[in-house]
Design an enzyme around this catalytic site. Structure first.
Site, mmCIF file in Angstrom:
data_model
loop_
_atom_site.group_PDB
_atom_site.id
_atom_site.type_symbol
_atom_site.label_atom_id
_atom_site.label_comp_id
_atom_site.label_asym_id
_atom_site.label_seq_id
_atom_site.Cartn_x
_atom_site.Cartn_y
_atom_site.Cartn_z
ATOM 1 N N ARG A 1 0.777 -1.181 0.172
ATOM 2 C CA ARG A 1 -0.008 0.123 0.242
ATOM 3 C C ARG A 1 0.850 1.212 -0.006
ATOM 4 O O ARG A 1 0.403 2.406 -0.273
ATOM 5 C CB ARG A 1 -0.945 0.046 1.135
ATOM 6 C CG ARG A 1 -1.996 1.260 1.573
ATOM 7 C CD ARG A 1 -3.253 0.870 2.188
ATOM 8 N NE ARG A 1 -3.146 0.058 3.125
ATOM 9 C CZ ARG A 1 -2.379 0.650 4.346
ATOM 10 N NH1 ARG A 1 -1.854 1.921 4.479
ATOM 11 N NH2 ARG A 1 -2.284 -0.073 5.429
ATOM 12 N N LYS B 1 -9.470 7.411 -20.015
ATOM 13 C CA LYS B 1 -10.018 8.295 -21.281
ATOM 14 C C LYS B 1 -8.796 8.261 -22.185
ATOM 15 O O LYS B 1 -8.216 7.140 -22.371
ATOM 16 C CB LYS B 1 -10.580 9.546 -20.875
ATOM 17 C CG LYS B 1 -11.610 9.666 -19.858
ATOM 18 C CD LYS B 1 -13.014 8.904 -20.170
ATOM 19 C CE LYS B 1 -13.858 8.815 -18.779
ATOM 20 N NZ LYS B 1 -14.039 9.946 -18.014
ATOM 21 N N TYR C 1 -17.788 17.554 -15.394
ATOM 22 C CA TYR C 1 -17.957 15.988 -15.225
ATOM 23 C C TYR C 1 -18.936 15.795 -13.937
ATOM 24 O O TYR C 1 -18.458 16.220 -12.774
ATOM 25 C CB TYR C 1 -16.685 15.290 -15.051
ATOM 26 C CG TYR C 1 -17.081 13.803 -14.904
ATOM 27 C CD1 TYR C 1 -17.391 13.003 -15.956
ATOM 28 C CD2 TYR C 1 -16.612 12.745 -13.855
ATOM 29 C CE1 TYR C 1 -17.413 11.773 -15.927
ATOM 30 C CE2 TYR C 1 -16.860 11.561 -13.719
ATOM 31 C CZ TYR C 1 -17.398 11.094 -14.796
ATOM 32 O OH TYR C 1 -17.781 9.629 -14.715
ATOM 33 N N ASP D 1 -9.170 19.802 -13.883
ATOM 34 C CA ASP D 1 -9.588 18.569 -14.352
ATOM 35 C C ASP D 1 -8.961 18.473 -15.889
ATOM 36 O O ASP D 1 -9.675 19.148 -16.652
ATOM 37 C CB ASP D 1 -10.679 18.244 -14.303
ATOM 38 C CG ASP D 1 -11.053 16.828 -14.418
ATOM 39 O OD1 ASP D 1 -10.395 16.185 -15.600
ATOM 40 O OD2 ASP D 1 -12.003 15.976 -14.131
HETATM 41 C C1 LIG Z 1 -14.592 10.059 -16.869
HETATM 42 C C2 LIG Z 1 -13.951 11.287 -15.932
HETATM 43 C C3 LIG Z 1 -13.619 11.383 -14.728
HETATM 44 C C4 LIG Z 1 -13.782 10.058 -13.862
HETATM 45 O O1 LIG Z 1 -13.031 9.030 -14.212
HETATM 46 P P1 LIG Z 1 -13.064 7.754 -13.892
HETATM 47 O O2 LIG Z 1 -11.867 6.785 -14.206
HETATM 48 O O3 LIG Z 1 -14.392 7.113 -14.409
HETATM 49 O O4 LIG Z 1 -13.363 7.606 -12.203
HETATM 50 C C5 LIG Z 1 -13.418 12.716 -14.271
HETATM 51 N N1 LIG Z 1 -13.287 13.772 -15.005
HETATM 52 C C6 LIG Z 1 -13.652 13.835 -16.214
HETATM 53 C C7 LIG Z 1 -13.599 15.217 -17.000
HETATM 54 C C8 LIG Z 1 -14.010 12.505 -16.799
HETATM 55 O O5 LIG Z 1 -14.321 12.452 -18.067
#
Ligand SMILES: *Cc1c(COP(=O)(O)O)cnc(C)c1O
Length: 371
Positions: A53, A199, A105, A174
């Site tokens: 961890r 993504k 998001y 983000d």
């Molecule tokens: C998909 C997404 C997230 C969250 O990501 P996960 O891997 O699904 O937890 C956060 N911010 C944005 C802009 C996203 O498109």
């Protein structure tokens, strides 16, 4: 539309292989290390690897690479949401004000209202196009998402950072939609950057993953401590898959951005399309800001069809463009965001993620789908 990536930042630096040697007989890429427990005799602080961890060699290799691309210190997480939460709780306390995009998001907004607000954090939201004019007095943490998902509005990170500094506000960006090869918020002055590597960064639709990067090592340390204390750790196999996916990010983004601009241009000339948002379109409302701060405009398009039935027909009749949520993968995908009930978009709005397919095939597929 591609502009050159900043100096000295190739992904393919051999030093990232095992971090030290280019000796014959060593592999190009680090292998995943599967260990919860390491041999640990005597003083536990005498060795780097004590317990699963706390540290993992795969995390460290990927963090070195991500840190170099972001221009800061990176900490990896098992999902984008795990990374997002690591930029919220450790930097907020009851009584603090958090300002979030109303159109970003949605899971981050839900988390803030369901868990941070009852804890005593005041959660305010503002639409991305209005955030540049928002009052930052008393705001502890400003959360930006640019380009925003799904609306694809952009905000001037540098201008907001200057105002945030004056107000004593921490800025988190983000950067999921752009990736560090599309935009580097830390270089524009942001304190923390968060990315859902699920993504485009990983890009193969096979892993959930995330990372945070910080300019200030003390912030990175706080994020790492949060990971250790909450056990929000990525698995070695996922870490290795992301390291592997990242190797081709540059070429994938190049292809996706070129395809996306061509698809955006084609779609908006189509009589069944009412509007297209893409930051790379020269007359898009976000283009001027995007041009100032992005190296690439990415894979995401917002397409508003003339009516709901056309949006449905587009999704049902396309064969290359698969109906799915998420985005940024090598396959083109699309969906009506309204079906989730969280985004303020009409049913005729489709978020389209353009993949790396040959452009001629994509255009033929759309032509056939729209008939
Ligand atoms: C998909 C997404 C997230 C969250 O990501 P996960 O891997 O699904 O937890 C956060 N911010 C944005 C802009 C996203 O498109």
């Amino acid at each position: 539309m591609d502009r050159p990536w900043s100096p000295g930042s190739t992904i393919l630096d051999p030093a990232d292989g095992d971090g030290e040697s280019r000796a014959s007989g060593t592999p190009f890429a680090p292998s995943p290390v599967f260990a919860s427990t390491y041999r640990l005799a005597g003083d536990p602080h005498a060795v780097a690897m004590q317990y699963g961890r706390f540290a993992n060699a795969g995390w460290q290799a990927l963090e070195r690479l991500l840190g170099r691309l972001e221009g800061g210190e990176a900490v990896v997480f098992p999902s984008g949401m795990a990374a997002a939460v690591a930029c919220l709780n450790p930097f907020l306390a009851p009584g603090d004000v958090l300002l979030l995009p109303a159109d970003g998001y949605y899971t981050i907004r839900i988390y803030a209202t369901q868990w941070l607000a009852p804890w005593g954090v005041e959660v305010r939201t503002v639409a991305t196009p209005e955030v540049e004019a928002a009052d930052l007095a008393g705001v502890r943490l400003l959360w930006l998402e640019t380009p925003s998902n799904p609306g694809l509005d952009c905000v001037d990170i540098g201008a907001l950072v200057a105002r945030a500094r004056a107000a004593g506000t921490l800025v988190v960006v983000d950067n999921t939609t752009a990736t560090p090869l599309g935009q580097t918020p830390l270089a524009l002055g942001a304190d923390l950057v968060v990315s859902a590597d699920t993504k485009a960064l990983n890009g193969h639709s096979d892993v959930l993953f995330g990372h945070v990067a910080a300019r200030d090592p003390a912030h990175a340390e706080r994020v790492r401590q949060w990971r250790t204390l909450t056990g929000s750790i990525p698995g070695p196999m996922e870490t290795w898959l992301v390291q592997r996916g990242l190797m081709t990010l540059d070429v994938r983004l190049e292809r996706m951005s070129t395809n996306a601009l061509a698809v955006a241009t084609w779609l908006r000339a189509h009589p069944k399309v009412a509007a297209v948002r893409y930051p790379g379109l020269p007359d898009d409302p976000a283009h001027a800001v995007a041009l100032r701060q992005m190296q690439r405009f990415g894979c995401l398009l917002g397409v508003t069809f003339v009516d709901d039935a056309t949006a449905r027909a587009f999704l049902e009749r396309s064969t290359l463009i698969q109906e799915a949520t998420s985005f940024g993968g090598v396959h083109s995908t699309a969906e009506q965001r309204s079906r989730w009930g969280h985004d303020a978009v009409p049913a005729r709005f489709v978020r389209l993620s353009v993949g790396i397919e040959p452009l001629a095939d994509l255009l033929a597929d759309m032509e056939a789908a729209l008939g």
